[in-house]
Design a protein around this motif. Structure first.
Motif, PDB file in Angstrom:
ATOM      1  N   SER A  76     -24.206  -1.946 -10.910  1.00 60.11           N
ATOM      2  CA  SER A  76     -25.093  -2.156 -12.057  1.00 60.11           C
ATOM      3  C   SER A  76     -25.326  -3.643 -12.303  1.00 60.11           C
ATOM      4  N   LEU A  77     -24.206  -4.409 -12.206  1.00 56.27           N
ATOM      5  CA  LEU A  77     -24.332  -5.851 -12.407  1.00 56.27           C
ATOM      6  C   LEU A  77     -25.200  -6.491 -11.330  1.00 56.27           C
ATOM      7  N   GLN A  78     -25.057  -5.964 -10.099  1.00 57.02           N
ATOM      8  CA  GLN A  78     -25.901  -6.493  -9.023  1.00 57.02           C
ATOM      9  C   GLN A  78     -27.377  -6.202  -9.306  1.00 57.02           C
ATOM     10  N   THR A  79     -27.620  -4.967  -9.826  1.00 57.43           N
ATOM     11  CA  THR A  79     -29.007  -4.625 -10.194  1.00 57.43           C
ATOM     12  C   THR A  79     -29.504  -5.551 -11.297  1.00 57.43           C
ATOM     13  N   GLN A  80     -28.625  -5.747 -12.322  1.00 60.12           N
ATOM     14  CA  GLN A  80     -28.997  -6.644 -13.414  1.00 60.12           C
ATOM     15  C   GLN A  80     -29.205  -8.066 -12.902  1.00 60.12           C
ATOM     16  N   LEU A  81     -28.310  -8.468 -11.958  1.00 65.33           N
ATOM     17  CA  LEU A  81     -28.437  -9.809 -11.396  1.00 65.33           C
ATOM     18  C   LEU A  81     -29.770  -9.964 -10.673  1.00 65.33           C
ATOM     19  N   ALA A  82     -30.138  -8.906  -9.916  1.00 67.10           N
ATOM     20  CA  ALA A  82     -31.425  -8.958  -9.214  1.00 67.10           C
ATOM     21  C   ALA A  82     -32.573  -9.062 -10.214  1.00 67.10           C
ATOM     22  N   ALA A  83     -32.451  -8.258 -11.318  1.00 65.45           N
ATOM     23  CA  ALA A  83     -33.494  -8.312 -12.349  1.00 65.45           C
ATOM     24  C   ALA A  83     -33.543  -9.693 -12.991  1.00 65.45           C
ATOM     25  N   GLU A  84     -32.338 -10.254 -13.273  1.00 67.32           N
ATOM     26  CA  GLU A  84     -32.296 -11.577 -13.882  1.00 67.32           C
ATOM     27  C   GLU A  84     -32.855 -12.634 -12.942  1.00 67.32           C
ATOM     28  N   LYS A  85     -32.557 -12.465 -11.625  1.00 67.86           N
ATOM     29  CA  LYS A  85     -33.131 -13.398 -10.656  1.00 67.86           C
ATOM     30  C   LYS A  85     -34.655 -13.313 -10.670  1.00 67.86           C
ATOM     31  N   ALA A  86     -35.143 -12.059 -10.763  1.00 66.79           N
ATOM     32  CA  ALA A  86     -36.602 -11.887 -10.841  1.00 66.79           C
ATOM     33  C   ALA A  86     -37.140 -12.541 -12.110  1.00 66.79           C
ATOM     34  N   ASN A  87     -36.393 -12.342 -13.235  1.00 70.51           N
ATOM     35  CA  ASN A  87     -36.812 -12.972 -14.493  1.00 70.51           C
ATOM     36  C   ASN A  87     -36.793 -14.486 -14.375  1.00 70.51           C
ATOM     37  N   VAL A  88     -35.724 -14.986 -13.716  1.00 68.87           N
ATOM     38  CA  VAL A  88     -35.629 -16.436 -13.529  1.00 68.87           C
ATOM     39  C   VAL A  88     -36.807 -16.939 -12.704  1.00 68.87           C
ATOM     40  N   ALA A  89     -37.149 -16.179 -11.654  1.00 69.28           N
ATOM     41  CA  ALA A  89     -38.294 -16.580 -10.829  1.00 69.28           C
ATOM     42  C   ALA A  89     -39.572 -16.582 -11.658  1.00 69.28           C
ATOM     43  N   THR A  90     -39.712 -15.518 -12.492  1.00 67.41           N
ATOM     44  CA  THR A  90     -40.901 -15.448 -13.363  1.00 67.41           C
ATOM     45  C   THR A  90     -40.919 -16.614 -14.340  1.00 67.41           C
ATOM     46  N   LEU A  91     -39.728 -16.869 -14.948  1.00 60.07           N
ATOM     47  CA  LEU A  91     -39.642 -17.970 -15.904  1.00 60.07           C
ATOM     48  C   LEU A  91     -39.913 -19.313 -15.233  1.00 60.07           C
ATOM     49  N   GLN A  92     -39.443 -19.451 -14.003  1.00 59.67           N
ATOM     50  CA  GLN A  92     -39.714 -20.697 -13.281  1.00 59.67           C
ATOM     51  C   GLN A  92     -41.213 -20.867 -13.045  1.00 59.67           C
ATOM     52  N   THR A  93     -41.853 -19.729 -12.690  1.00 57.52           N
ATOM     53  CA  THR A  93     -43.316 -19.785 -12.514  1.00 57.52           C
ATOM     54  C   THR A  93     -43.997 -20.149 -13.828  1.00 57.52           C
ATOM     55  N   GLN A  94     -43.534 -19.479 -14.919  1.00 57.49           N
ATOM     56  CA  GLN A  94     -44.107 -19.773 -16.236  1.00 57.49           C
ATOM     57  C   GLN A  94     -43.838 -21.219 -16.638  1.00 57.49           C
ATOM     58  N   LEU A  95     -42.617 -21.695 -16.302  1.00 59.72           N
ATOM     59  CA  LEU A  95     -42.281 -23.082 -16.625  1.00 59.72           C
ATOM     60  C   LEU A  95     -43.193 -24.044 -15.878  1.00 59.72           C
ATOM     61  N   ALA A  96     -43.428 -23.730 -14.610  1.00 61.69           N
ATOM     62  CA  ALA A  96     -44.325 -24.587 -13.828  1.00 61.69           C
ATOM     63  C   ALA A  96     -45.725 -24.587 -14.437  1.00 61.69           C
ATOM     64  N   THR A  97     -46.170 -23.371 -14.837  1.00 60.91           N
ATOM     65  CA  THR A  97     -47.492 -23.272 -15.477  1.00 60.91           C
ATOM     66  C   THR A  97     -47.514 -24.043 -16.786  1.00 60.91           C
ATOM     67  N   ALA A  98     -46.403 -23.884 -17.569  1.00 63.84           N
ATOM     68  CA  ALA A  98     -46.328 -24.582 -18.855  1.00 63.84           C
ATOM     69  C   ALA A  98     -46.336 -26.090 -18.659  1.00 63.84           C
ATOM     70  N   LYS A  99     -45.612 -26.556 -17.615  1.00 68.58           N
ATOM     71  CA  LYS A  99     -45.610 -27.995 -17.333  1.00 68.58           C
ATOM     72  C   LYS A  99     -47.013 -28.471 -16.981  1.00 68.58           C
ATOM     73  N   SER A 100     -47.702 -27.648 -16.184  1.00 65.47           N
ATOM     74  CA  SER A 100     -49.080 -28.008 -15.825  1.00 65.47           C
ATOM     75  C   SER A 100     -49.966 -28.040 -17.063  1.00 65.47           C
ATOM     76  N   ASP A 101     -49.792 -26.991 -17.916  1.00 73.63           N
ATOM     77  CA  ASP A 101     -50.577 -26.951 -19.157  1.00 73.63           C
ATOM     78  C   ASP A 101     -50.231 -28.134 -20.050  1.00 73.63           C
ATOM     79  N   LEU A 102     -48.923 -28.475 -20.096  1.00 75.54           N
ATOM     80  CA  LEU A 102     -48.500 -29.604 -20.922  1.00 75.54           C
ATOM     81  C   LEU A 102     -49.136 -30.898 -20.433  1.00 75.54           C
ATOM     82  N   THR A 103     -49.161 -31.058 -19.117  1.00 70.51           N
ATOM     83  CA  THR A 103     -49.791 -32.257 -18.558  1.00 70.51           C
ATOM     84  C   THR A 103     -51.265 -32.316 -18.938  1.00 70.51           C
ATOM     85  N   ALA A 104     -51.930 -31.145 -18.809  1.00 67.05           N
ATOM     86  CA  ALA A 104     -53.348 -31.094 -19.180  1.00 67.05           C
ATOM     87  C   ALA A 104     -53.520 -31.360 -20.674  1.00 67.05           C
TER      88      ALA A 104
END
Length: 268
Positions: A76-104
């Motif tokens: 279960s923890l491995q599943t949660q870890l995979a989900a959290e990794k996916a969330n982290v990847a999504t958040l990293q993408t969002q962070l990159a987008t936010a940084k780009s938006d912030l720059t703009a």
């Protein structure tokens, strides 16, 4: 557990008491007793070991259950870890987008700051222009107020003049004898030194002044062998009266069968 029973001791033949045999017999007896005691002790240890094994087997079963539970938890923890990794990847993408938006956004802020500075400069200029315009408005308002006052005075004058013009344009005969005599009493043609000429001139003056007041009081001429007489004639209802301009004397002359209209030219 096997019960231990000592073998029956055969009867000793009394041979006269062999000491060696007695010693051997005693030693054997002690050995047998020791073996029995050891056997009993080992059997106790074996039972205790069996009990320990059973307890350990129970513990192993419990631990195996716990292990299965932990494995499930790990899965279960491995599943949660995979989900959290996916969330982290999504958040990293969002962070990159936010940084780009912030720059703009920062670029826009910089641009807007420059535009604001320009606008503030324009506001300052417009404020100065507005102050100048307000001064002009104040001056213009004062001029307008004066013009309004002049216009109001002119309107009053025009209204008065219009009423006077209308009165002159549409004169009428006197409505009563009292109205005629009151007009003559208020008029100064017969007493004003400026009108000290001949009676003929006063008749025309009285005619004009009556016209200004809205009345018909025309001058008329009569004569004889020696003189020409100039007086005024007034119509009151159906009666004609002679008015002597130098004295304001009123003399009845004649009456019409039917009274003429008060306004020769009807009012519009």
């Amino acid at each position: 557990m096997i019960d231990y029973q000592a073998a029956p001791t055969p009867p000793v033949k009394k041979t006269g008491g062999n000491p060696l045999m007695l010693i051997v017999s005693g030693v054997l007896a002690v050995v047998l007793i020791a073996v029995g005691v050891l056997y009993v002790m080992e059997m106790g240890k074996l039972k205790k070991a069996n009990d320990n094994i059973a307890s350990l087997e129970t513990n192993v079963t419990s631990l195996e259950g716990q292990l299965a539970t932990e494995k499930a938890s790990v899965a279960s923890l491995q599943t949660q870890l995979a989900a959290e990794k996916a969330n982290v990847a999504t958040l990293q993408t969002q962070l990159a987008t936010a940084k780009s938006d912030l720059t703009a956004s920062q670029a826009k802020v910089t641009s807007l700051t420059a535009e604001l500075a320009t606008a503030n400069g324009k506001v300052t200029t417009l404020t100065a222009d507005l102050a100048t315009a307000n001064g002009k408005v104040t001056t213009t308002q004062a001029s307008l107020d004066k013009a309004n006052l002049d216009l109001a005075a002119a309107l009053v004058t025009n209204t008065t003049q219009a009423a006077t013009i209308k009165t002159i344009q549409y004169p009428r005969h006197f409505n009563s004898y009292a109205e005629l005599t009151n007009f003559l009493a208020q008029d100064d043609t017969n007493t004003n030194p400026a009108y000290s000429g001949s009676a003929n001139i006063k008749a025309y003056i009285l005619e004009v002044k009556a016209l200004r007041a809205g009345f018909i009081l025309p001058a008329y001429i009569t004569w004889d062998t020696y003189y020409i007489y100039l007086n005024n004639i007034a119509l009151v209802g159906d009666s004609l009266y002679k008015v002597t301009p130098s004295t304001d004397a009123v003399t009845y002359q004649v009456a019409f069968a039917t009274a003429p209209p008060s306004y020769p030219i009807p009012l519009p």
